[in-house]
Scaffold this motif. Structure first.
Motif, PDB file in Angstrom:
ATOM      1  N   ALA A 145       0.827  -1.204   0.000  1.00  0.00           N
ATOM      2  CA  ALA A 145       0.000   0.000   0.000  1.00  0.00           C
ATOM      3  C   ALA A 145       0.861   1.254   0.000  1.00  0.00           C
ATOM      4  CB  ALA A 145      -0.944   0.002   1.204  1.00  0.00           C
ATOM      5  N   ARG A 146       1.925   1.238   0.781  1.00  0.00           N
ATOM      6  CA  ARG A 146       2.818   2.400   0.847  1.00  0.00           C
ATOM      7  C   ARG A 146       3.503   2.631  -0.496  1.00  0.00           C
ATOM      8  NH1 ARG A 146       7.850   3.951   1.506  1.00  0.00           N
ATOM      9  NH2 ARG A 146       8.315   5.814   2.729  1.00  0.00           N
ATOM     10  N   ALA A 147       3.977   1.560  -1.128  1.00  0.00           N
ATOM     11  CA  ALA A 147       4.648   1.685  -2.430  1.00  0.00           C
ATOM     12  C   ALA A 147       3.682   2.246  -3.480  1.00  0.00           C
ATOM     13  CB  ALA A 147       5.197   0.332  -2.872  1.00  0.00           C
ATOM     14  N   GLU A 148       2.453   1.755  -3.470  1.00  0.00           N
ATOM     15  CA  GLU A 148       1.467   2.269  -4.421  1.00  0.00           C
ATOM     16  C   GLU A 148       1.127   3.720  -4.111  1.00  0.00           C
ATOM     17  OE1 GLU A 148      -3.014   1.494  -6.137  1.00  0.00           O
ATOM     18  OE2 GLU A 148      -1.995  -0.186  -5.161  1.00  0.00           O
ATOM     19  N   LEU A 149       1.058   4.062  -2.834  1.00  0.00           N
ATOM     20  CA  LEU A 149       0.784   5.446  -2.439  1.00  0.00           C
ATOM     21  C   LEU A 149       1.897   6.370  -2.922  1.00  0.00           C
ATOM     22  CD1 LEU A 149      -0.873   7.582  -0.974  1.00  0.00           C
ATOM     23  CD2 LEU A 149       0.229   6.866   1.160  1.00  0.00           C
ATOM     24  N   VAL A 150       3.130   5.956  -2.758  1.00  0.00           N
ATOM     25  CA  VAL A 150       4.268   6.760  -3.227  1.00  0.00           C
ATOM     26  C   VAL A 150       4.174   6.961  -4.734  1.00  0.00           C
ATOM     27  CG1 VAL A 150       6.783   6.756  -3.540  1.00  0.00           C
ATOM     28  CG2 VAL A 150       5.797   6.181  -1.314  1.00  0.00           C
ATOM     29  N   ALA A 151       3.888   5.893  -5.477  1.00  0.00           N
ATOM     30  CA  ALA A 151       3.763   5.986  -6.933  1.00  0.00           C
ATOM     31  C   ALA A 151       2.611   6.906  -7.328  1.00  0.00           C
ATOM     32  CB  ALA A 151       3.574   4.600  -7.538  1.00  0.00           C
ATOM     33  N   THR A 152       1.516   6.839  -6.585  1.00  0.00           N
ATOM     34  CA  THR A 152       0.355   7.685  -6.865  1.00  0.00           C
ATOM     35  C   THR A 152       0.693   9.153  -6.643  1.00  0.00           C
ATOM     36  OG1 THR A 152      -1.158   5.893  -6.263  1.00  0.00           O
ATOM     37  CG2 THR A 152      -2.053   8.117  -6.223  1.00  0.00           C
ATOM     38  N   VAL A 153       1.366   9.448  -5.555  1.00  0.00           N
ATOM     39  CA  VAL A 153       1.773  10.832  -5.265  1.00  0.00           C
ATOM     40  C   VAL A 153       2.719  11.335  -6.349  1.00  0.00           C
ATOM     41  CG1 VAL A 153       3.064  12.293  -3.662  1.00  0.00           C
ATOM     42  CG2 VAL A 153       1.365  10.672  -2.791  1.00  0.00           C
ATOM     43  N   GLU A 154       3.651  10.494  -6.767  1.00  0.00           N
ATOM     44  CA  GLU A 154       4.583  10.893  -7.821  1.00  0.00           C
ATOM     45  C   GLU A 154       3.852  11.215  -9.123  1.00  0.00           C
ATOM     46  OE1 GLU A 154       7.364   7.631  -7.885  1.00  0.00           O
ATOM     47  OE2 GLU A 154       8.530   8.472  -6.224  1.00  0.00           O
TER      48      GLU A 154
END
Length: 69
Positions: free
Chosen positions: A11-20
């Motif tokens: 979830a954190r990795a996807e969140l980081v990618a989404t923010v980017e």
């Protein structure tokens, strides 16, 4: 895989990618809104995972019979 099945790390990795993706710009308004909504869901899930971990840690360090909270 549904969002509820994601681990904290996923979830954190996807969140980081989404923010980017949001920060990069170039998305339409509708795409940006969908990214924002997904980010909110992921952030909530990460928070839930962290709260669960905190509860587990507190249960391990709190003396038995100590029901303060």
């Amino acid at each position: 895989m549904s969002i509820e099945q994601l681990t904290y790390e996923e979830a954190r990795a996807e969140l980081v990618a989404t923010v980017e993706r949001l920060e990069a710009g170039g998305a339409t308004l509708e795409e940006s809104l969908k990214l924002w909504e997904r980010g909110e869901q992921l952030a909530d899930l990460c928070q839930s995972h962290l709260e669960g971990a905190r509860e587990r840690l507190n249960a391990r360090i709190r003396p038995e019979g100590d029901d303060e909270d």
